[in-house]
Design an enzyme around this catalytic site. Sequence first.
Site, short mmCIF file in Angstrom:
data_model
loop_
_atom_site.label_atom_id
_atom_site.label_comp_id
_atom_site.label_asym_id
_atom_site.label_seq_id
_atom_site.Cartn_x
_atom_site.Cartn_y
_atom_site.Cartn_z
N ARG A 107 0.91 -1.24 0.05
CA ARG A 107 0.26 -0.17 0.00
C ARG A 107 0.73 1.24 -0.01
O ARG A 107 2.14 1.21 0.36
CB ARG A 107 -0.97 -0.14 1.16
N LYS A 161 -8.94 -2.18 0.67
CA LYS A 161 -8.61 -1.31 1.73
C LYS A 161 -9.56 0.23 1.49
O LYS A 161 -9.78 0.63 2.39
CB LYS A 161 -7.21 -1.10 2.09
N HIS A 176 -10.89 -4.32 11.98
CA HIS A 176 -9.46 -4.94 11.17
C HIS A 176 -9.10 -6.49 11.76
O HIS A 176 -8.48 -6.37 12.66
CB HIS A 176 -8.51 -3.97 11.02
N SER A 209 -1.48 -6.39 9.12
CA SER A 209 -1.15 -7.27 8.13
C SER A 209 0.22 -8.00 8.82
O SER A 209 1.18 -7.57 9.29
CB SER A 209 -0.71 -6.88 6.91
N LYS A 232 -3.43 -13.10 11.32
CA LYS A 232 -4.90 -13.09 11.23
C LYS A 232 -5.57 -14.24 10.12
O LYS A 232 -6.40 -14.88 10.59
CB LYS A 232 -5.44 -11.84 10.65
N THR A 233 -4.79 -14.24 9.05
CA THR A 233 -5.31 -15.23 8.15
C THR A 233 -4.89 -16.71 8.46
O THR A 233 -5.81 -17.80 8.65
CB THR A 233 -4.73 -14.92 6.92
N ASP A 237 -10.12 -11.02 7.59
CA ASP A 237 -9.35 -9.64 7.61
C ASP A 237 -10.14 -8.42 8.01
O ASP A 237 -10.16 -7.74 8.72
CB ASP A 237 -8.97 -9.37 6.04
N ARG A 290 1.72 -12.29 -2.09
CA ARG A 290 0.25 -12.78 -1.72
C ARG A 290 -0.35 -13.61 -2.71
O ARG A 290 -0.17 -13.55 -3.95
CB ARG A 290 -0.66 -11.62 -1.28
#
Length: 532
Positions: free
Chosen positions: A60, A200, A219, A239, A243-244, A258, A324
Site C-alpha cells: 500500500r 482497503k 480489522h 498484516s 490473522k489469516t 480480514d 500474496r
Amino acid sequence: MSQTRVNPDFKLEDQGIEGVGSVYYNLLEPALVEHAVRRGEGKLGLGGAFLVSTGKHTGRSPKDKFVVRTPLVEDSIWWENNQPMEAEAFDRLYEDMLAHMQGREYFVQDLYAGADPEQRLDVRVVSELAWHNLFIRHLLRRPKADELASFKAEYTIINCPSFKADPARHGCRSETVIALNFDRKLILIGNTEYAGENKKGVFTLMNYILPGRGVMAMHCSANHAPEDTSDVAIFFGLSGTGKTTLSADPDRVLIGDDEHGWSDKGVFNFEGGCYAKTINLSPKAEPEIYATTSKFATVIENMVFDPATLKLDFEDSSLTENMRCAYPLEYISNASETGMAGVPKNVIMLTCDAFGVLPPIARLTPAQAMYHFLSGFTSKTPGTEVGVTEPIPTFSTCFGAPFMPRRPEAYGALLQDQIAKTGATCWLVNTGWTGGAFGQGSRMPIKATRALLHAALDGSLNDVEFRKDPNFGFEVPVSVEGVSDVLLDPRRTWGDGPAYDAQAKKLVQMFSDNFEQYIDKVDAQVKSAAIG
C-alpha cells in the site's frame, strides 16, 4: 463500442462516465482470466492460477491516500490520521482521470461489501486491469444474477494504474493517488497496480459508514466452532500478525480473514474471499491456504516462479516480502457459507512484538483490552508498505489506523460497549519474537501459538494457574499442556535477564508515551489499566 453487460440498466454512461472504449460488465472468472491473458497482464500458472507482478508498488501507499475535506465530513474525520484533499482538487483529478479513460478498455464489477443484508454496501469497481476486476470479485461478495438486475451502486471505485496524478494540479503528494470523496461517493486510484488498494479503499468506507449506525467495524479475522455459530472468536491484528493463518483453523469454521462488522445481531464478514501472505507458506503448517495457490483463478501476486515449470518459490522474496494470493472463500473447505455468526465469545488481539518482550498469550481485563486496542502495538512487517524492509515497532490504534477515518475513541467506545454487553473474554497474543529482539531472537513457534489459542477457545485456559506480569499487569498462564513453561515466561527465554529487563522497561515507556494522546478521552477504568 463492444459491451458485455449483465446489468444493462446500470451503465457507466448513467454515472457520467462517457467515451470509454470497450466495457465488460460483471464477467465471471473464466472470462476475466481470458482477458487478462489476452492483454498480457500476467501468466496462467499451475492449476489455472493467475500470476502477476505489481511493479514498483508491492504494498500500500498510505502517504498517497487522501480524504476530500467537505462540510459533510469536516467534523467526523480524524484529520491527524487522514490527509485532506480540497474538493476542487478532487474535481480536477476526476475530470482528468475521465479524460485519460477515453477510448480505453475497462472492466466493471458490481459487488457487495458486507454479508449482512441490513448493513452491506453496494459497490461498483471500474478497473483498467482485468486481473484487478478478478481480484476484487474474489475479495468482495458476489450478488446473485437476479440481484444484479436491480443493483445500483452506492459507491464507485475507479482504478487506473496507467494514470499519473499531477501533485500541483490535484493537491496530492506524488503521481500515485488514492482519493476518497464521501460527498460524491467516489474513490479514485491512480498510478499503482497493487490490488490491495481496492479492498482497503472499501474497508475505509465501511469504517466510516458503520460506526454512524452504531455498528463496530473491525480489522480482524473471525471463526466459530463447528455447528455452533454462537461460539465466535475474532482476531484483531495488522498484516503479518497471523490473522489469516490463525483463523483458518481446520477445527473451526472460517467466517473471514480480514474485515468484519459487529452489530447487536453478531459478526459478519465484509468480504467474500481472502488475501493471504505466501512467503514461507507451508503445505504442512497451512495446507488449506497452500492448496489455493494452484486453484483456478486464484491471483498470485509478486511471487517468483520457474519460467519453465511455473512452480512457485515460496521462499524467494526478491520481489517483495509481501507476496500474496487472493482467492474466494469457497476455496477453503471449512469456510462459512453465510459469512455471518453470533456475537464473539473470545476477542483476541494479535501483536507482532519485535522487541521480544511480550508473552505468547495473556488474559486481559475489559479495561486492559481497551488499553491495548487503542494502543494497537505491533511491528510493521516487510513489504506491507512501500519502504518497509524489516520489522519496525509501531503503535497502530485499533490495530488498523491506516484504514480508520474516524477518531480512535469512536471505535474504542463501540468495542467497550460490545464487550460489556456480551461478557467476551479478551486475550493478547504475541506472534512476534521470543528469546531476544528481532535479529537476535526467533519468531514465536506457530505450533505453540495454535496450542494456546485452542486452550483459550475451548475454555481450558481459564482453568490453569496465572501469574501477574510485572511489566504490563495482565495475567499470563504459568503452565499449559503442550507448551514449554519457559516460553510462557519471556524473561527466561533470553540468555541475559538484565538485558530483557532493560528492553521491557523501554517498551513500557513507549506504551506510556503513546497513550498520552488518549488519557483524557477514556474512562477511569481504562486510565487505571495504563502502564508506566
